[in-house]
Design a protein around this motif. Structure first.
Motif, mmCIF file in Angstrom:
data_model
loop_
_atom_site.group_PDB
_atom_site.id
_atom_site.type_symbol
_atom_site.label_atom_id
_atom_site.label_comp_id
_atom_site.label_asym_id
_atom_site.label_seq_id
_atom_site.Cartn_x
_atom_site.Cartn_y
_atom_site.Cartn_z
ATOM 1 N N VAL A 57 0.839 -1.205 0.000
ATOM 2 C CA VAL A 57 0.000 0.000 0.000
ATOM 3 C C VAL A 57 0.873 1.254 0.000
ATOM 4 O O VAL A 57 0.610 2.228 -0.719
ATOM 5 C CB VAL A 57 -0.941 -0.008 1.221
ATOM 6 N N PHE A 58 1.941 1.212 0.793
ATOM 7 C CA PHE A 58 2.860 2.350 0.886
ATOM 8 C C PHE A 58 3.473 2.676 -0.473
ATOM 9 O O PHE A 58 3.621 3.848 -0.843
ATOM 10 C CB PHE A 58 3.949 2.012 1.903
ATOM 11 N N LEU A 59 3.821 1.641 -1.242
ATOM 12 C CA LEU A 59 4.443 1.849 -2.551
ATOM 13 C C LEU A 59 3.498 2.505 -3.554
ATOM 14 O O LEU A 59 3.954 3.080 -4.550
ATOM 15 C CB LEU A 59 4.932 0.513 -3.117
ATOM 16 N N LEU A 60 2.205 2.410 -3.309
ATOM 17 C CA LEU A 60 1.246 2.992 -4.241
ATOM 18 C C LEU A 60 1.286 4.515 -4.231
ATOM 19 O O LEU A 60 0.889 5.155 -5.203
ATOM 20 C CB LEU A 60 -0.172 2.501 -3.910
ATOM 21 N N MET A 98 9.432 -5.311 1.301
ATOM 22 C CA MET A 98 8.510 -5.063 0.200
ATOM 23 C C MET A 98 8.848 -3.769 -0.522
ATOM 24 O O MET A 98 8.858 -3.712 -1.751
ATOM 25 C CB MET A 98 7.067 -5.002 0.718
ATOM 26 N N VAL A 99 9.145 -2.711 0.228
ATOM 27 C CA VAL A 99 9.315 -1.408 -0.414
ATOM 28 C C VAL A 99 10.704 -1.208 -0.996
ATOM 29 O O VAL A 99 10.887 -0.394 -1.901
ATOM 30 C CB VAL A 99 8.977 -0.249 0.553
ATOM 31 N N ALA A 100 11.713 -1.930 -0.491
ATOM 32 C CA ALA A 100 13.070 -1.671 -0.987
ATOM 33 C C ALA A 100 13.971 -2.895 -0.962
ATOM 34 O O ALA A 100 15.187 -2.747 -1.081
ATOM 35 C CB ALA A 100 13.712 -0.547 -0.172
ATOM 36 N N ASN A 101 13.415 -4.095 -0.801
ATOM 37 C CA ASN A 101 14.240 -5.299 -0.661
ATOM 38 C C ASN A 101 15.272 -5.127 0.447
ATOM 39 O O ASN A 101 16.387 -5.655 0.369
ATOM 40 C CB ASN A 101 14.951 -5.642 -1.979
ATOM 41 N N ALA A 102 14.915 -4.378 1.483
ATOM 42 C CA ALA A 102 15.859 -4.057 2.555
ATOM 43 C C ALA A 102 15.481 -4.732 3.865
ATOM 44 O O ALA A 102 15.784 -4.225 4.946
ATOM 45 C CB ALA A 102 15.926 -2.538 2.749
ATOM 46 N N GLY A 103 14.826 -5.880 3.779
ATOM 47 C CA GLY A 103 14.447 -6.581 5.000
ATOM 48 C C GLY A 103 15.599 -7.307 5.658
ATOM 49 O O GLY A 103 15.535 -7.642 6.841
#
Length: 261
Positions: A95-98, A161-166
Motif C-alpha cells: 500500500v505504501f508503494l502505491l 517489500m518497499v526496498a528489498n531491505a528486509g
C-alpha cells in the motif's frame, strides 16, 4: 516497467550489476546485510523503483543456495512466530508503494536501520562478554521476546517489500535474540526464501517485474553462485564476535546509503 533492458546497459553498468549479484550470493551464505551494497548499486544503475523488481529474483536465487547450505540449522519456532507479522508488513509495504516516492522510502528505511543497529549494539554491550548463548533464542521463550518478534516481523515485511531491505532488519532481530552464527544463517535462509517468493505476485502486480527485467536476471543470476561459494568458504573462518560486528557494520552502511542518496 521503466528500466533499461539488458541490451541498453554499457559494459561498466553490467559489470557493476554483476558484482552486486555476486555480493548477494556472498551475503546469503556469509554476512547477512552485506547486500545493502547491492541495493545501492542496482538503484544507481537502474531507476530506483524498477531496480527492486530486477533484484528480487536475484535475491531468491541466493536464498535457494543459502537454504541448500544451511537448511539443517534453521530454527522453525522463530520462523512460525515471525511469518504472520511479516505478512502484515508486506501488505502495508505494498500500500505504501502505491503513493510514496523514492525519497520518503529511502529516508524511512535508512532511519529504521540505524535505530535498530544502535539498539542492538547497546544490547550486546550490556551482555557479559563471556556469557554463553542461550539454548533457545529469547524471541521464542519470553513474552517480551515474542512481542519483539512481531515488531521486527512487521518492520521486516515492510522494508523488504518497499526496498528489498528486509535483510538488515531481520539481522538485527536474530542477533538481538541470541542466535549463533549457523542458526542465524539457517533461520534467515528459510525466512527470506519464503518471504521473497511470496513477494513475486505483489511486485508483478505493481509492474516491477516483466520480460525485460527477467532477461536481465537470467544474465545476472550466474554471478550469484560464485558469491555463495565464497561466502560458504569465508563463514567457517569468521568467529562469532567478528560475525556480529560485520553484520552490524553492514546494517549501518546500508542505513547511511539510504539516508544520503
Amino acid at each position: 516497467m521503466n528500466t533499461s533492458t539488458l541490451w541498453d546497459l554499457t559494459g561498466w553498468e553490467f559489470a557493476a550489476l554483476a558484482f552486486a549479484a555476486l555480493l548477494v550470493g556472498f551475503s546469503k551464505t556469509a554476512v547477512s546485510g552485506a547486500n545493502t551494497v547491492s541495493l545501492a548499486v542496482f538503484a544507481a544503475v537502474l531507476p530506483a523503483r524498477a531496480s527492486t523488481g530486477v533484484l528480487l529474483p536475484i535475491l531468491i536465487a541466493g536464498d535457494v543456495l543459502a537454504v541448500l547450505t544451511y537448511r539443517r540449522h534453521a530454527h522453525w519456532p522463530t520462523l512460525w512466530r515471525l511469518f504472520p507479522a511479516v505478512a502484515a508488513g508486506v501488505v502495508v509495504g505494498t500500500v505504501f508503494l502505491l503513493w510514496a516516492d523514492d525519497g520518503i522510502v529511502r529516508t524511512s528505511i535508512g532511519a529504521i536501520l540505524l535505530l535498530m543497529a544502535g539498539v542492538t549494539v547497546w544490547r550486546r554491550r550490556r551482555a557479559d562478554a563471556g556469557a554463553a548463548a542461550e539454548d533457545e533464542p529469547d524471541g521464542v521463550v519470553t513474552r517480551a521476546g515474542r512481542l519483539k518478534a512481531r515488531s521486527y516481523g512487521v518492520l521486516g515485511g515492510f522494508t523488504t517489500m518497499v526496498a528489498n531491505a528486509g535483510g538488515p532488519v531481520m539481522s538485527m532481530y536474530l542477533l538481538s535474540a541470541g542466535f549463533r552464527k549457523l542458526g542465524f544463517l539457517g533461520t534467515s535462509a528459510f525466512f527470506f526464501l519464503i518471504v521473497n517468493t511470496s513477494k513475486l505476485p505483489f511486485s508483478a502486480g505493481l509492474g516491477l517485474i516483466d520480460a525485460d527485467s527477467l532477461l536481465l536476471d537470467a544474465a545476472l543470476v550466474l554471478f550469484v553462485v560464485p558469491g555463495a561459494l565464497l561466502g560458504k568458504w569465508a563463514v567457517t573462518r569468521i568467529d562469532q564476535r567478528l560475525f556480529e560486528q560485520l553484520v552490524i557494520a553492514a546494517t549501518v552502511v546500508g542505513g547511511l546509503q539510504l539516508l544520503l542518496r
